[in-house]
Design a protein around this motif. Structure first.
Motif, mmCIF file in Angstrom:
data_model
loop_
_atom_site.group_PDB
_atom_site.id
_atom_site.type_symbol
_atom_site.label_atom_id
_atom_site.label_comp_id
_atom_site.label_asym_id
_atom_site.label_seq_id
_atom_site.Cartn_x
_atom_site.Cartn_y
_atom_site.Cartn_z
ATOM 1 N N LEU B 71 0.907 -1.224 0.085
ATOM 2 C CA LEU B 71 -0.103 0.077 0.139
ATOM 3 C C LEU B 71 0.854 1.314 -0.137
ATOM 4 O O LEU B 71 0.501 2.308 -0.664
ATOM 5 C CB LEU B 71 -0.941 0.036 1.264
ATOM 6 N N PHE B 77 -2.785 4.019 -4.165
ATOM 7 C CA PHE B 77 -3.490 4.233 -2.737
ATOM 8 C C PHE B 77 -2.915 5.633 -2.276
ATOM 9 O O PHE B 77 -3.521 6.323 -1.694
ATOM 10 C CB PHE B 77 -2.682 3.083 -1.775
ATOM 11 N N ALA B 80 -5.132 7.985 -3.740
ATOM 12 C CA ALA B 80 -6.461 8.018 -3.079
ATOM 13 C C ALA B 80 -6.243 8.766 -1.750
ATOM 14 O O ALA B 80 -7.275 9.205 -1.429
ATOM 15 C CB ALA B 80 -6.777 6.600 -2.794
ATOM 16 N N LEU B 81 -5.284 8.378 -0.896
ATOM 17 C CA LEU B 81 -5.050 9.160 0.286
ATOM 18 C C LEU B 81 -5.091 10.593 -0.017
ATOM 19 O O LEU B 81 -5.648 11.384 0.894
ATOM 20 C CB LEU B 81 -3.968 8.649 0.851
ATOM 21 N N THR B 84 -8.568 11.900 -0.874
ATOM 22 C CA THR B 84 -9.384 12.039 0.607
ATOM 23 C C THR B 84 -9.098 13.167 1.405
ATOM 24 O O THR B 84 -9.836 13.759 1.942
ATOM 25 C CB THR B 84 -9.301 10.584 1.286
ATOM 26 N N VAL B 260 -10.448 6.947 -0.562
ATOM 27 C CA VAL B 260 -9.819 5.486 -0.261
ATOM 28 C C VAL B 260 -11.041 4.576 -0.072
ATOM 29 O O VAL B 260 -11.121 3.324 -0.295
ATOM 30 C CB VAL B 260 -9.234 5.569 1.261
ATOM 31 N N LEU B 264 -11.046 0.936 -1.521
ATOM 32 C CA LEU B 264 -11.426 -0.383 -0.677
ATOM 33 C C LEU B 264 -12.497 -1.221 -1.341
ATOM 34 O O LEU B 264 -12.207 -2.331 -1.202
ATOM 35 C CB LEU B 264 -11.473 0.100 0.594
ATOM 36 N N MET B 280 -6.164 -1.883 3.864
ATOM 37 C CA MET B 280 -6.376 -0.552 3.554
ATOM 38 C C MET B 280 -7.258 -0.041 4.640
ATOM 39 O O MET B 280 -7.460 0.841 5.320
ATOM 40 C CB MET B 280 -7.212 -0.522 2.187
ATOM 41 N N ILE B 284 -7.062 3.267 7.327
ATOM 42 C CA ILE B 284 -8.205 4.203 7.420
ATOM 43 C C ILE B 284 -8.406 4.295 8.885
ATOM 44 O O ILE B 284 -8.703 5.433 9.466
ATOM 45 C CB ILE B 284 -9.451 3.938 6.727
#
Lengths: 252, 306
Positions: B71, B77, B80-81, B84, B260, B264, B280, B284
């Motif tokens: 990850l 990822f 995505a983080l 977010t 995220v 997921l 994942m 979170i």
């Protein structure tokens, strides 16, 4: 804030031929045919039924099980009480994303995929519900319990005959929160249902949007349909709802 | 009396009163449901996060921290983080700031407060799916309300493709997030504003403080605990965003709205990498947990659990 809602409502009443007219909020002619058409284009009646069963089951479960558990925490003495309460509260900060996959696996193992049980059972209890009801019970005078006890009532009899009838507003708040949450839930129904016949209103709407993406009048009719129940419940219960939000800071 | 004896005496006392058996009965449904659908899944997802498994094949293989390592190294990822985080901070900061301004205006004696409260609260109770569908329509290029309104105002729409445009898609999703949340913040703020003693404002007015000075030196400092609480709650909530994005953009265009939660979901239920998806979930969890700890520190355990 409300303009998107008015917009949705007008659009759902507009004939398709007027769709591209200027967006005056009052349509020049009203038509309900979009609703009938949307209703025919997808099994919205079935979605409604599924959502109603799921929501009804969840609300009933939470009202009974949460208030039972809350009664134990508010009134009964038993070893490990504080620890157990802490564990319940602790689960509130676990994001649903973390337990999503194993929860699905359990449902699958139980053979519950595409069943009402999958939609309802995992949601029949909530730490928030227990917490809310416990707070409420602590405001009910203990003398009432004691008087009932002298009259020979058992513990659970006291809960049922004394505490529950006095908890109207508390139970109503819990029921409204549970209703909003269940009716609007999306991720869990998405994961545990595959069969189109088991879709809830929210799922149905999302799928409908995928398939009828450009038929906006139909889509808006579907959206109004999906929104109506929570709006009604909110309008009826808003006094309790807003008050308890302001007091507890809990989100629906 | 020793501690042990005291515990035993307490137990016997409670038992004699019939509390223990009644409590066992009252708590049984809650305990069973929690154990099966909360506690066990939590432990099991921790186990899955160090395994490699597709959910079907009989054998899982232990991979240690490889899922986590993958990850950290995964560009998808990290993207995505980042998305977010951007979403979360924007919704928290802008949403709370806007709601403070609106709450102060509402509180300063606008009539029909209850109506306004209702109006701002409508988006809060609407399902995210319905809201997302309506907003998608508003942002349709050409015929959507946004374009038509701009044209009516004499502004030629720059004709971005809105949700299909990499610069605009995330902003629109943020706007929906703020719009949806703001009523909740306003209600909490209004409750807080009503607790500020009127005398403070009266005294300040006597000293010649204007509206801005009163807002700046009385309202803001006195309301700051609520501000902090709302920011933290917004962060925790927004970090878990899923449905708005699922309905409005499905992560696109080119991953600019891929949060995220969506990643997921996809990892687990489309690609069946349960190990990676579980890892994942724990990342979170760790982030949300850290924010929750900040909340506990400032507001104590009780409020944190609200």
């Amino acid at each position: 804030m409300v303009i998107p809602f008015l917009w949705m409502l007008t659009l759902s009443l507009k004939p398709v031929s007027l769709l591209h007219q200027a967006p005056y909020l009052i349509p020049t002619s009203f038509e309900l045919s979009n609703y009938a058409e949307a209703w025919d284009a997808a099994p919205f009646a079935r979605y409604y039924l599924n959502s109603a069963i799921m929501t009804g089951g969840i609300v009933a479960g939470q009202v009974i099980f949460s208030s039972l558990a809350a009664y134990a925490f508010a009134r009964l003495q038993f070893p490990g009480k504080e620890l157990l309460f802490l564990v319940f509260l602790g689960t509130m900060m676990v994001p649903f994303h973390v337990i999503l996959i194993p929860s699905y696996l359990i449902i699958d193992r139980l053979g519950w995929v595409d069943s009402y049980a999958a939609l309802i059972v995992p949601r029949m209890i909530s730490a928030f519900g227990i917490f809310l009801m416990r707070q409420y019970y602590q405001g009910i005078p203990r003398e009432l319990d004691e008087a009932a006890m002298i009259d020979g009532a058992g513990r659970l009899g006291i809960w049922w005959r004394i505490i529950m009838p006095l908890s109207g507003p508390g139970l109503a708040t819990l029921a409204i929160f549970a209703f909003m949450f269940a009716w609007n839930d999306f991720l869990w129904p998405l994961v545990v249902t595959n069969d189109p016949n088991m879709r809830t209103v929210q799922l149905g709407l999302a799928m409908f949007q995928g398939r009828y993406g450009t038929q906006w009048t139909l889509l808006m009719a579907g959206t109004v349909t999906a929104t109506l129940p929570t709006l009604l419940i909110f309008l009826i219960g808003q006094r309790w709802f807003i008050q308890s939000i302001a007091q507890t800071g809990m989100k629906g | 009396m020793t501690a042990m004896a005291r515990v035993r005496a307490g137990w016997q006392h409670a038992n004699r009163r019939g509390d223990v058996s009644a409590a066992a009965m009252a708590l049984a449904p809650a305990v069973i449901l929690f154990a099966i659908f909360n506690i066990y899944p939590l432990l099991y997802s921790g186990y899955l996060s160090v395994m490699e498994w597709d959910g079907f094949s009989p054998d899982k293989s232990y991979v240690g921290l490889d899922n986590y390592r993958a990850l950290v190294e995964s560009a998808t990822f990290r993207n995505a983080l980042g998305v977010t985080l951007q979403y979360t901070l924007s919704v928290a900061v802008l949403g709370v700031a806007a709601s403070l301004v609106i709450a102060v205006l509402l509180n300063s004696g606008v009539c029909g407060q209850n109506i306004y409260r209702l109006v701002y609260f409508l988006p809060v109770v609407t399902s995210t799916v319905a809201a997302a569908v309506v907003w998608r329509y508003l942002m349709t290029p050409g015929t959507g309300y946004a374009d038509v309104l701009l044209r009516d105002l004499g502004i030629t729409p720059p004709n971005p493709t809105w949700l299909r445009n990499p610069t605009w898609a995330l902003r629109i999703v943020m706007l929906v997030g703020i719009w949806k949340r703001i009523g909740f913040n306003i209600v909490i703020y209004l409750a807080g504003l009503q607790n500020i003693p009127k005398e403070f404002y009266e005294a300040a007015t006597v000293d010649g403080a204007g509206t801005w000075a009163r807002f700046r030196h009385i309202t803001i400092p006195l309301i700051s605990p609520i501000t902090l609480l709302l920011v933290i709650m917004s962060i925790i909530d927004s970090f878990l965003i899923f449905d708005v994005v699922y309905v409005m953009t499905d992560g696109g265009p080119i991953g600019t709205t891929e949060v995220v939660g969506l990643l997921l979901y996809r990892e687990a239920f489309r690609y069946f990498n349960l190990g990676t998806a579980s890892a994942m979930g724990w990342v979170i969890f760790a982030i949300v947990f850290a924010v929750t700890m900040v909340q506990w520190k400032f507001f104590g355990a009780r409020e944190a659990s609200l």
